[in-house]
Write a protein that holds these residues in place. Structure first.
Motif, PDB file in Angstrom:
ATOM      1  N   ILE A 180      -6.669   4.046   4.612  1.00 22.63           N
ATOM      2  CA  ILE A 180      -6.245   2.837   3.918  1.00 22.63           C
ATOM      3  C   ILE A 180      -5.055   3.164   3.026  1.00 22.63           C
ATOM      4  CG2 ILE A 180      -6.900   1.051   2.258  1.00 22.63           C
ATOM      5  CD1 ILE A 180      -9.780   1.372   3.167  1.00 22.63           C
ATOM      6  N   GLN A 181      -3.991   2.416   3.210  1.00 23.71           N
ATOM      7  CA  GLN A 181      -2.791   2.611   2.395  1.00 23.71           C
ATOM      8  C   GLN A 181      -2.812   1.696   1.177  1.00 23.71           C
ATOM      9  OE1 GLN A 181       1.120   2.660   4.400  1.00 23.71           O
ATOM     10  NE2 GLN A 181       1.802   1.163   2.883  1.00 23.71           N
ATOM     11  N   VAL A 182      -2.436   2.261   0.027  1.00 27.56           N
ATOM     12  CA  VAL A 182      -2.185   1.478  -1.176  1.00 27.56           C
ATOM     13  C   VAL A 182      -0.678   1.431  -1.344  1.00 27.56           C
ATOM     14  CG1 VAL A 182      -2.490   1.308  -3.673  1.00 27.56           C
ATOM     15  CG2 VAL A 182      -4.355   2.172  -2.242  1.00 27.56           C
ATOM     16  N   GLY A 183      -0.111   0.246  -1.232  1.00 27.37           N
ATOM     17  CA  GLY A 183       1.336   0.108  -1.295  1.00 27.37           C
ATOM     18  C   GLY A 183       1.886   0.287  -2.699  1.00 27.37           C
ATOM     19  N   ALA A 184       3.213   0.415  -2.782  1.00 26.90           N
ATOM     20  CA  ALA A 184       3.880   0.667  -4.060  1.00 26.90           C
ATOM     21  C   ALA A 184       3.555  -0.407  -5.092  1.00 26.90           C
ATOM     22  CB  ALA A 184       5.386   0.752  -3.841  1.00 26.90           C
ATOM     23  N   ARG A 185       3.493  -1.661  -4.651  1.00 27.45           N
ATOM     24  CA  ARG A 185       3.237  -2.761  -5.594  1.00 27.45           C
ATOM     25  C   ARG A 185       1.796  -2.751  -6.107  1.00 27.45           C
ATOM     26  NH1 ARG A 185       6.951  -4.579  -1.922  1.00 27.45           N
ATOM     27  NH2 ARG A 185       8.723  -5.775  -2.720  1.00 27.45           N
ATOM     28  N   ASN A 186       0.922  -2.050  -5.424  1.00 32.63           N
ATOM     29  CA  ASN A 186      -0.495  -2.018  -5.804  1.00 32.63           C
ATOM     30  C   ASN A 186      -0.919  -0.698  -6.430  1.00 32.63           C
ATOM     31  OD1 ASN A 186      -1.990  -4.409  -5.507  1.00 32.63           O
ATOM     32  ND2 ASN A 186      -1.942  -4.257  -3.293  1.00 32.63           N
ATOM     33  N   MET A 187       0.042   0.193  -6.691  1.00 28.17           N
ATOM     34  CA  MET A 187      -0.320   1.519  -7.196  1.00 28.17           C
ATOM     35  C   MET A 187      -1.124   1.436  -8.488  1.00 28.17           C
ATOM     36  SD  MET A 187       1.959   4.675  -8.627  1.00 28.17           S
ATOM     37  CE  MET A 187       1.560   4.220 -10.325  1.00 28.17           C
ATOM     38  N   GLN A 188      -0.876   0.412  -9.289  1.00 28.12           N
ATOM     39  CA  GLN A 188      -1.612   0.245 -10.534  1.00 28.12           C
ATOM     40  C   GLN A 188      -2.513  -0.994 -10.512  1.00 28.12           C
ATOM     41  OE1 GLN A 188       1.671   0.698 -13.429  1.00 28.12           O
ATOM     42  NE2 GLN A 188       0.723   2.633 -14.016  1.00 28.12           N
ATOM     43  N   ASN A 189      -2.979  -1.339  -9.319  1.00 30.72           N
ATOM     44  CA  ASN A 189      -4.014  -2.370  -9.185  1.00 30.72           C
ATOM     45  C   ASN A 189      -5.346  -1.654  -9.410  1.00 30.72           C
ATOM     46  OD1 ASN A 189      -5.968  -4.185  -8.307  1.00 30.72           O
ATOM     47  ND2 ASN A 189      -4.747  -4.931  -6.583  1.00 30.72           N
ATOM     48  N   PHE A 190      -5.732  -1.515 -10.655  1.00 28.00           N
ATOM     49  CA  PHE A 190      -6.828  -0.626 -11.021  1.00 28.00           C
ATOM     50  C   PHE A 190      -8.170  -1.074 -10.453  1.00 28.00           C
ATOM     51  CE2 PHE A 190      -3.724   0.035 -14.584  1.00 28.00           C
ATOM     52  CZ  PHE A 190      -3.291   1.279 -14.148  1.00 28.00           C
ATOM     53  N   GLU A 191      -8.381  -2.366 -10.330  1.00 26.74           N
ATOM     54  CA  GLU A 191      -9.640  -2.828  -9.753  1.00 26.74           C
ATOM     55  C   GLU A 191      -9.738  -2.431  -8.284  1.00 26.74           C
ATOM     56  OE1 GLU A 191     -12.190  -4.066 -11.468  1.00 26.74           O
ATOM     57  OE2 GLU A 191     -10.900  -3.670 -13.209  1.00 26.74           O
ATOM     58  N   LEU A 192      -8.622  -2.512  -7.551  1.00 26.26           N
ATOM     59  CA  LEU A 192      -8.602  -2.065  -6.157  1.00 26.26           C
ATOM     60  C   LEU A 192      -8.842  -0.560  -6.081  1.00 26.26           C
ATOM     61  CD1 LEU A 192      -8.081  -2.464  -3.116  1.00 26.26           C
ATOM     62  CD2 LEU A 192      -5.620  -2.260  -3.598  1.00 26.26           C
ATOM     63  N   LEU A 193      -8.199   0.194  -6.968  1.00 20.29           N
ATOM     64  CA  LEU A 193      -8.369   1.648  -6.973  1.00 20.29           C
ATOM     65  C   LEU A 193      -9.826   2.034  -7.237  1.00 20.29           C
ATOM     66  CD1 LEU A 193      -5.189   2.759  -8.999  1.00 20.29           C
ATOM     67  CD2 LEU A 193      -5.452   2.560  -6.516  1.00 20.29           C
ATOM     68  N   LYS A 194     -10.482   1.315  -8.139  1.00 17.07           N
ATOM     69  CA  LYS A 194     -11.886   1.595  -8.431  1.00 17.07           C
ATOM     70  C   LYS A 194     -12.761   1.381  -7.192  1.00 17.07           C
ATOM     71  CE  LYS A 194     -11.629   0.267 -13.319  1.00 17.07           C
ATOM     72  NZ  LYS A 194     -12.033  -0.774 -14.302  1.00 17.07           N
ATOM     73  N   GLU A 195     -12.473   0.311  -6.449  1.00 19.95           N
ATOM     74  CA  GLU A 195     -13.250   0.032  -5.238  1.00 19.95           C
ATOM     75  C   GLU A 195     -13.018   1.110  -4.188  1.00 19.95           C
ATOM     76  OE1 GLU A 195     -15.612  -2.322  -4.494  1.00 19.95           O
ATOM     77  OE2 GLU A 195     -15.504  -2.627  -6.667  1.00 19.95           O
ATOM     78  N   LEU A 196     -11.776   1.560  -4.060  1.00 16.30           N
ATOM     79  CA  LEU A 196     -11.460   2.618  -3.098  1.00 16.30           C
ATOM     80  C   LEU A 196     -12.149   3.922  -3.480  1.00 16.30           C
ATOM     81  CD1 LEU A 196      -7.662   1.864  -2.558  1.00 16.30           C
ATOM     82  CD2 LEU A 196      -9.551   1.361  -0.994  1.00 16.30           C
ATOM     83  N   GLY A 197     -12.400   4.101  -4.762  1.00 18.57           N
ATOM     84  CA  GLY A 197     -13.122   5.288  -5.216  1.00 18.57           C
ATOM     85  C   GLY A 197     -14.561   5.334  -4.731  1.00 18.57           C
ATOM     86  N   LYS A 198     -15.105   4.194  -4.349  1.00 15.71           N
ATOM     87  CA  LYS A 198     -16.477   4.131  -3.858  1.00 15.71           C
ATOM     88  C   LYS A 198     -16.577   4.473  -2.378  1.00 15.71           C
ATOM     89  CE  LYS A 198     -17.528   0.437  -7.169  1.00 15.71           C
ATOM     90  NZ  LYS A 198     -17.919  -0.996  -7.307  1.00 15.71           N
ATOM     91  N   LEU A 199     -15.431   4.541  -1.693  1.00 12.19           N
ATOM     92  CA  LEU A 199     -15.408   4.826  -0.264  1.00 12.19           C
ATOM     93  C   LEU A 199     -15.276   6.323  -0.022  1.00 12.19           C
ATOM     94  CD1 LEU A 199     -12.915   2.045   0.912  1.00 12.19           C
ATOM     95  CD2 LEU A 199     -15.389   1.865   0.587  1.00 12.19           C
ATOM     96  N   ARG A 200     -15.563   6.750   1.213  1.00 12.83           N
ATOM     97  CA  ARG A 200     -15.288   8.132   1.608  1.00 12.83           C
ATOM     98  C   ARG A 200     -14.135   8.187   2.600  1.00 12.83           C
ATOM     99  NH1 ARG A 200     -15.227  12.062  -0.752  1.00 12.83           N
ATOM    100  NH2 ARG A 200     -15.490  13.405   1.067  1.00 12.83           N
ATOM    101  N   LYS A 201     -13.415   7.101   2.680  1.00 11.65           N
ATOM    102  CA  LYS A 201     -12.305   6.996   3.620  1.00 11.65           C
ATOM    103  C   LYS A 201     -11.026   7.548   2.990  1.00 11.65           C
ATOM    104  CE  LYS A 201     -12.499   3.220   6.000  1.00 11.65           C
ATOM    105  NZ  LYS A 201     -12.839   3.679   7.355  1.00 11.65           N
TER     106      LYS A 201
END
Length: 335
Positions: A180-201
């Protein structure tokens, strides 16, 4: 905090020691290096008595990490991290190439490009199903249908797929996507980053348009703090006063990040320059600087691409670029 061990004590003593640290509300990460084992502690270590820990027979040293990014820090994890993606490692000298169009336009288009980039030596297929665009009138991607087409191309070629998620609500659609790619505009979308932290992907985290390297690593820390340490950092240039290129690609960031973090670092010369003529020389330069890989946009008909055509290589130019990169690889900077 880092605790360096002289030797591993008996299991009951070691377990009791770790349990004591965890009782203080700390997470304990055991890291086996080439020459020694360390315990990395995350959480509030301010109340720990470093001298008391240092006095233990099996402890050779205690060090507080000064960087605000703990788990991403090279101090926390001295050896390079290698991330396995469908049997292909990236990092620590494992060089990988991600290639494909900016956006998925049709099944015929993507499958044709996928076959071409694989024949040239690409390791992963990229393509945007969800597209963040500056203008609301620009092509926004095929969305769910784009994901289906990406998986069809994967089935056809065997190439693992990299594509961007823009929002938490989309993540349920990404179960079969490899990275899963996090684009430049979303690098500081902290809620998205937190959710990605729950994955093993695996997560490919792009540097923001005006972000410092420390801010990039703090974004990685958000993901790692949630338990997901499978992160690939991507340098894609930042916005400056210069207008002759789409962004400004400062390749000093590659060896700098290698000093700062153990995570793999790749470069996207397509978005960095916005100019297909610059992709080959910047790919060669990024490789020489020690990048762990490249992300290159490839389109079968760049002049008629629905997104970012001016920066896309056609398959022949991509093949030529990879041949040049392979000549540089044996001389790449590795410290």
């Amino acid at each position: 905090m880092i605790i360096k061990l002289k030797y591993r004590p008996e299991k009951k003593d070691f377990d009791a020691f770790v349990a004591g640290l965890e009782k203080e509300g700390l997470a304990v990460h055991e890291i086996d290096g080439e020459r020694f084992t360390v315990l990395g502690l995350t959480g509030d270590t301010s109340k720990l008595d470093a001298d008391r820990i240092r006095a233990l027979d099996f402890v050779s040293g205690v060090k507080r990490i000064q960087e605000p990014y703990k788990e991403a820090s090279r101090s926390f994890h001295p050896s390079d991290t290698v991330i396995d993606i469908s049997g292909k490692g990236i990092g620590a000298g494992n060089f990988r190439v991600i290639a494909g169009p900016c956006s998925v336009e049709s099944e015929e288009q993507l499958c044709g490009i996928a076959k071409a980039v694989k024949a040239s030596g690409a390791d992963f297929l990229r393509g945007g199903a969800f597209k963040p665009r500056t203008s609301p009138y620009s092509f926004q991607g095929l969305r769910k249908e784009g994901l289906r087409i990406l998986l069809e191309a994967k089935k056809l070629t065997g190439l693992p797929v990299v594509t961007e998620a823009m929002d938490i609500s989309q993540l349920e659609l990404f179960d079969d996507i490899d990275v899963i790619q996090v684009g430049a505009r979303n690098m500081q979308n902290f809620e998205l980053l937190k959710e990605l932290g729950k994955l093993r992907k695996p997560i490919l985290l792009k540097r923001g348009l005006s972000s410092t390297l420390q801010e990039l690593l703090m974004s990685a820390e958000y993901i790692m703090a949630g338990g997901n340490d499978r992160i690939i950092l991507c340098e894609r240039g930042i916005r400056t006063f210069e207008t002759t290129t789409k962004n400004t690609l400062g390749l000093a960031s590659v060896p700098l990040l290698k000093k700062m973090t153990h995570l793999p670092v790749i470069v996207d010369p397509s978005h960095a320059t916005g100019n297909a003529a610059l992709v080959k020389p910047m790919s060669m330069a990024a490789t020489a600087a020690g990048a762990d890989g490249l992300m290159i946009e490839v389109h079968n008909d760049p002049a008629n691409a629905l997104c970012d055509g001016p920066q896309a290589l056609d398959p022949a130019a991509f093949d030529d670029t990879l041949k040049a990169v392979k000549q540089i690889l044996p001389f790449a900077y590795r410290d």
